[in-house]
Design a protein around this motif. Structure first.
Motif, PDB file in Angstrom:
ATOM      1  N   THR A  66       0.822  -1.208   0.000  1.00 56.24           N
ATOM      2  CA  THR A  66       0.000   0.000   0.000  1.00 56.24           C
ATOM      3  C   THR A  66       0.859   1.263   0.000  1.00 56.24           C
ATOM      4  O   THR A  66       0.533   2.249  -0.674  1.00 56.24           O
ATOM      5  N   ALA A  87       0.756   4.520  -2.491  1.00 55.44           N
ATOM      6  CA  ALA A  87       0.734   5.918  -2.043  1.00 55.44           C
ATOM      7  C   ALA A  87       1.908   6.666  -2.679  1.00 55.44           C
ATOM      8  O   ALA A  87       1.785   7.837  -3.075  1.00 55.44           O
ATOM      9  N   SER A 136      -3.985  -1.839   5.323  1.00 54.63           N
ATOM     10  CA  SER A 136      -3.827  -0.400   5.561  1.00 54.63           C
ATOM     11  C   SER A 136      -4.982   0.374   4.943  1.00 54.63           C
ATOM     12  O   SER A 136      -5.316   0.154   3.781  1.00 54.63           O
ATOM     13  N   TYR A 143      -3.107   4.792   4.435  1.00 51.62           N
ATOM     14  CA  TYR A 143      -2.983   5.118   3.006  1.00 51.62           C
ATOM     15  C   TYR A 143      -3.379   6.575   2.766  1.00 51.62           C
ATOM     16  O   TYR A 143      -2.627   7.333   2.144  1.00 51.62           O
ATOM     17  N   GLU A 152      -4.489   0.506  -5.450  1.00 53.34           N
ATOM     18  CA  GLU A 152      -4.779   0.305  -4.028  1.00 53.34           C
ATOM     19  C   GLU A 152      -6.139  -0.382  -3.841  1.00 53.34           C
ATOM     20  O   GLU A 152      -6.286  -1.258  -2.985  1.00 53.34           O
TER      21      GLU A 152
END
Ligand code: M6R
Length: 608
Positions: free
Chosen positions: A303, A307, A401, A405, A481
């Motif tokens: 994750t 990002a 997450s 994130y 994601e």
């Protein structure tokens, strides 16, 4: 990944260890165990399986002892099994060891010990330590621990009991974290603050190659040079002690709903829209350093890598610095060309991820400057980097997450704006973004209101096997994601793609069976996204479109639409990911998956 809890106290240790193991479970594990010292004898209980099944049986046996060590294991050396579960004993059953991390020279040490007649009971690297410590112990635990440190290579945190040291737990660390928790009439050792919740309100961090001797009366710490250490404890923050689900059925759902508040805390006070300025005092880079930056490499995993994709777009577009997001595990292999003008930014929730840490080591060895975008300041990576931006998301317990994130996106956007400001592009970047930024927490709160729409979509996804997530620009990261959330939580095969890539291959998969999720909120790429949606629909593929509230055109081309509030395209990824988090949650729940602890996954991945 593996977790340690240990206690030297004056009340029964087993309930404390069982509670600590429950609190460590979020890190991911496949087996667990405890060792208790009582009247100079050690008793071990361990097995593969869930703590919720194992601990009640141990408690029912009424094991005695006020001193003990406990462990959650995530298999690396040998499969999950009773013999491989920690704690591990020496041949005489006098020494018990739990271990977090990896010994790199365990095979050589094992061969050496076997040649001396030692018979191993497990396949683990850890057992080596039990035998080494037993042989090194001649009455002085510090000397024995230092001898073990001298023999072992790698990174590890260890908690050790010796039957001839009643009431004492020995802690040792190199590379992997180990904390000393100070409670009332008891001292604990733990691999993270969560395991200390409710027992300790002050902590001491153990330094590299330090040895701690914990007893109910206090702790003695000896440093790598053999000197006594005097270190003031720090108070555990309220957030660090918060371990409840706050009325939600799962930590993941609680953490998804925390996002507006966490983003408010991250953004408030850091953006002065009226003056067109961003404040990031904690980043030790002045304007000249930003101007001298020739390139930014963002290194991260999972994750955090997605990002970073968003971060690289923001840093390059807004600040004009060539930037790239790279999978941390591949960083060394690509032989990066680095010098002091390159800034390597490590993005990580835990600050402990071995792949990301290794990438930072490469950066440092090759002379680049380093920066962390981290949720745990006081972490292995936090101590390595030259400066850091705190994500301010608070502890994240669910393995997946979510709030971290969006926190990473917010922090990376602030970083990009700060860099833009230093390079004379700040006013331009902030002209539209500045006034919109304070609205982000409220928009994310409104996006939580899509939950009912998402539930309706999830009902149509029963039985789905494959999914394709598409997005463009900053929302390409959202597609990756969203797909990662779906696959790790529900075990549905899901792939993220920048939408433009679809016609270069993935379109071959489109059929009635493949569900596509397309992010088509306002921005320069909305028209092209809708064209991609039509391409999928034309081939009878069902499409879930994430669109702006009231976007009738998107609703017309979609099979299902989820409506989110519209905002600036740089801010939209923080909003658009929310229904995708909820969708993964709902699909996983409908399939009966373990939402907070998906199979095979660990929260903190401390092996490469
Ligand atoms: O602690 P980190 O952010 O460095 O962890 C990186 C990944 O292991 C993590 O993001 C992982 O992909 C999660 N399962 C995502 O939900």
């Amino acid at each position: 990944m593996c977790g340690i809890i240990a206690i030297a106290g004056t009340t029964p240790a087993l309930p404390v260890l069982a509670q600590g193991l429950h609190l460590l479970a979020y890190r991911g594990y496949d087996s667990a165990g405890v060792a208790l010292e009582h009247q100079g004898r050690l008793h071990v209980e361990k097995d593969k399986g869930r703590i919720a099944d194992l601990a009640p049986a141990w408690l029912a046996r009424g094991l005695e002892g006020c001193t003990g060590i406990g462990h959650t294991r995530w298999a690396t050396h040998g499969p999950p099994s009773k013999p491989n579960a920690h704690p591990h004993l020496d041949a005489r059953g006098e020494v018990a060891v739990v271990h977090n991390g990896i010994l790199e020279n365990d095979l050589a040490l094992r061969e050496e010990l076997e040649a001396q007649g030692v018979r191993f009971a497990s396949e683990t690297d850890t057992e080596v330590v039990a035998h080494l410590f037993a042989r090194a112990f001649r009455g002085d635990p510090v000397a024995a621990a230092r001898e073990v440190l001298a023999r072992c290579k790698g990174h590890f945190a260890l908690a050790i009991l010796h039957a001839r040291l009643p009431g004492t737990v020995i802690g040792v660390r190199r590379g992997s974290p180990l904390l000393v928790g100070l409670g009332v009439g008891e001292v604990l050792l733990a691999s993270d603050t969560k395991a200390l919740a409710g027992r300790a309100d002050r902590v001491l961090d153990l330094g590299e190659d330090e040895v701690a001797l914990a007893t109910a009366g206090g702790v003695r710490i000896v440093d790598a040079a053999g000197q006594e250490v005097r270190r003031a404890p720090r108070a555990l923050g309220e957030r660090e002690q918060d371990t409840g689900k706050g009325g939600f059925p799962h930590f993941m759902l609680k953490e998804i709903h925390e996002q507006p508040d966490r983003l408010y805390e991250l953004l408030a006070g850091r953006v002065e829209a009226s003056r067109g300025r961003v404040r990031l005092h904690e980043v030790a880079l002045d304007d000249a350093a930003w101007r001298a930056t020739s390139r930014i490499d963002l290194v991260a995993s999972g994750t955090a890598h997605y990002a970073s994709l968003y971060g690289a777009y923001a840093l390059e577009s807004l600040a004009g610095i060539p930037s790239r997001a790279l999978v941390a595990a591949e960083y060394e292999a690509r032989g990066p060309v680095l010098d002091p003008s390159v800034l390597v930014v490590a993005v990580s929730q835990s600050g402990e991820t071995a792949d990301t840490k290794a990438a930072v080591e490469v950066a440092r060895a090759r002379g680049a400057r380093t920066l962390g975008v981290l949720n745990v300041r006081d972490s292995v990576i936090g101590r390595m980097v030259g400066g850091l931006v705190d994500i301010h998301a608070g502890p994240e317990t669910s393995v997946a997450s979510t709030k971290v994130y969006t926190g990473m996106l917010g922090a990376l956007l602030l970083l990009a704006l700060r860099a833009a400001q230093a390079r004379g592009r700040g006013e331009e970047a902030l002209r539209t973004l500045g006034p919109a930024l304070p609205s982000v927490p409220g928009l994310v709160r409104r996006a939580l209101g899509t939950w009912e729409q998402v539930r309706a979509v999830a009902r149509h996804l029963d039985g789905v096997r494959d999914m394709l997530y598409l997005g463009r620009g900053p929302d390409a990261a959202t597609a990756f994601e969203g797909a990662l959330k779906m696959k790790e939580l529900s075990y549905v095969h899901a792939e993220g793609y920048p939408a433009g890539e679809m016609k270069h291959g993935p379109i071959a998969l489109v059929s009635r069976e493949l569900v596509t999720v397309a992010i088509a909120t306002p921005g320069p790429w909305r028209e092209r996204m809708l064209a991609n949606v039509r391409e999928v629909s034309a081939r009878e593929g069902p499409v879930v479109v994430v669109a702006a509230e009231g976007d009738r055109e998107a609703a017309r081309v979609a099979t299902h639409v989820v409506e989110v509030p519209a905002t600036d395209p740089w801010l939209a990824p923080l909003v658009n990911v929310v229904p995708l988090q909820l969708l993964a949650y709902e699909v996983a729940k409908r399939r009966g998956c373990d939402v907070d602890q998906p199979r095979n996954l660990a929260k903190t991945v401390t092996v490469q």
